[in-house]
Motif scaffolding. Structure first.
Motif, short mmCIF file in Angstrom:
data_model
loop_
_atom_site.label_atom_id
_atom_site.label_comp_id
_atom_site.label_asym_id
_atom_site.label_seq_id
_atom_site.Cartn_x
_atom_site.Cartn_y
_atom_site.Cartn_z
N LYS A 135 0.84 -1.20 0.00
CA LYS A 135 0.00 0.00 0.00
C LYS A 135 0.87 1.25 0.00
N VAL A 136 0.50 2.20 -0.88
CA VAL A 136 1.26 3.44 -1.03
C VAL A 136 0.32 4.63 -0.84
N LEU A 137 0.78 5.60 -0.08
CA LEU A 137 0.08 6.87 0.09
C LEU A 137 0.91 7.94 -0.62
N ILE A 138 0.26 8.73 -1.45
CA ILE A 138 0.93 9.81 -2.19
C ILE A 138 0.59 11.14 -1.53
N VAL A 139 1.62 11.91 -1.20
CA VAL A 139 1.43 13.25 -0.64
C VAL A 139 1.98 14.23 -1.67
N GLU A 140 1.07 14.81 -2.43
CA GLU A 140 1.43 15.67 -3.57
C GLU A 140 0.28 16.63 -3.84
N ASP A 141 0.57 17.92 -3.90
CA ASP A 141 -0.51 18.89 -4.09
C ASP A 141 -0.75 19.29 -5.54
N HIS A 142 0.04 18.80 -6.46
CA HIS A 142 -0.19 19.08 -7.88
C HIS A 142 -0.90 17.87 -8.50
N ASP A 143 -2.14 18.10 -8.96
CA ASP A 143 -2.97 17.01 -9.44
C ASP A 143 -2.30 16.20 -10.55
N ILE A 144 -1.67 16.88 -11.51
CA ILE A 144 -1.08 16.17 -12.64
C ILE A 144 0.04 15.24 -12.18
N LEU A 145 0.82 15.67 -11.20
CA LEU A 145 1.89 14.83 -10.68
C LEU A 145 1.33 13.66 -9.87
N ALA A 146 0.32 13.93 -9.07
CA ALA A 146 -0.31 12.86 -8.29
C ALA A 146 -0.90 11.81 -9.22
N GLU A 147 -1.59 12.25 -10.27
CA GLU A 147 -2.18 11.32 -11.24
C GLU A 147 -1.10 10.53 -11.98
N VAL A 204 -2.52 2.13 -4.45
CA VAL A 204 -2.50 3.51 -3.98
C VAL A 204 -3.74 3.70 -3.10
N VAL A 205 -3.50 3.90 -1.81
CA VAL A 205 -4.61 3.98 -0.86
C VAL A 205 -5.14 5.40 -0.69
N GLY A 206 -4.44 6.39 -1.23
CA GLY A 206 -4.92 7.75 -1.14
C GLY A 206 -3.92 8.75 -1.67
N VAL A 207 -4.43 9.94 -1.92
CA VAL A 207 -3.61 11.08 -2.32
C VAL A 207 -3.95 12.21 -1.36
N VAL A 208 -2.92 12.78 -0.74
CA VAL A 208 -3.09 13.86 0.22
C VAL A 208 -2.42 15.10 -0.35
N LYS A 209 -3.13 16.21 -0.33
CA LYS A 209 -2.56 17.46 -0.85
C LYS A 209 -1.83 18.27 0.21
N ASP A 210 -2.21 18.09 1.46
CA ASP A 210 -1.65 18.85 2.57
C ASP A 210 -0.90 17.90 3.50
N ALA A 211 0.41 18.06 3.59
CA ALA A 211 1.24 17.14 4.38
C ALA A 211 0.80 17.07 5.84
N LYS A 212 0.15 18.12 6.34
CA LYS A 212 -0.31 18.10 7.74
C LYS A 212 -1.34 16.99 7.98
N LEU A 213 -1.98 16.53 6.91
CA LEU A 213 -3.00 15.49 7.04
C LEU A 213 -2.44 14.07 6.90
N THR A 214 -1.17 13.98 6.57
CA THR A 214 -0.56 12.68 6.29
C THR A 214 -0.68 11.72 7.47
N PHE A 215 -0.44 12.21 8.66
CA PHE A 215 -0.49 11.36 9.85
C PHE A 215 -1.86 10.69 9.98
N LEU A 216 -2.93 11.46 9.75
CA LEU A 216 -4.28 10.91 9.85
C LEU A 216 -4.51 9.82 8.80
#
Length: 153
Positions: free
Chosen positions: A3-15, A27-39
């Motif tokens: 399982k991989v979590l992506i922390v990236e705020d640019h949609d094109i790069l995340a995609e 890919v279990v999720g994409v997070v745009k704000d690193a502060k939310l990564t822990f959750l």
């Protein structure tokens, strides 16, 4: 499946990352704000976090890495960023990150770095960690300079 979590705020790069990972990883999720990564780590317990250095709301991926490593020792963190400065690489190492690769690398190089990190290797570019930064600024000075640049750019 890993399982991989992506922390990236640019949609094109995340995609793009999702696309290159889809055959080998979940890919279990994409997070745009690193502060939310822990959750997200609490909720999905990923094996690997692909972490940008600076995300939405000027959130620090390096700070998020410290939080993850404090609570979830088994989660690997691979920084994937546009910043290649010695100061950022050293800060990624200090945060107990598992690797650091720049976004200008090929799909094969990114997949190789992911594979190596998942096997327990530390994957960092060679740097003289005695250098604070390439331009003689402390980490805090670099952070202030960069956030000023981002907010004015």
């Amino acid at each position: 499946m890993i399982k991989v979590l992506i922390v990236e705020d640019h949609d094109i790069l995340a995609e793009s990352l999702k696309s290159i990972l889809k055959d080998e990883y979940e890919v279990v999720g994409v997070v745009k704000d690193a502060k939310l990564t822990f959750l997200y780590c609490q909720k999905f317990n990923p094996d690997l976090v692909l972490m940008d250095i600076l995300t939405a709301n000027n959130s620090s991926g390096i700070d998020a890495c410290y939080d993850i490593k404090e609570k979830f020792e088994s989660i690997k963190v691979l920084f994937i960023t546009g910043f290649d400065g010695v100061g950022y690489i050293k800060r990624g190492m200090d945060a107990k990150g598992d690797g650091y690769i720049t976004k200008d690398k090929s799909k094969e190089e990114i997949l190789d770095a992911i594979s190596r990190v998942l096997k327990g290797e530390k994957v960092f570019p060679f740097v003289n960690t005695d250098d604070v930064s390439e331009v003689g600024l402390t980490s805090k000075e670099q952070e202030v300079l960069f956030s000023t640049y981002v907010s004015s750019g």
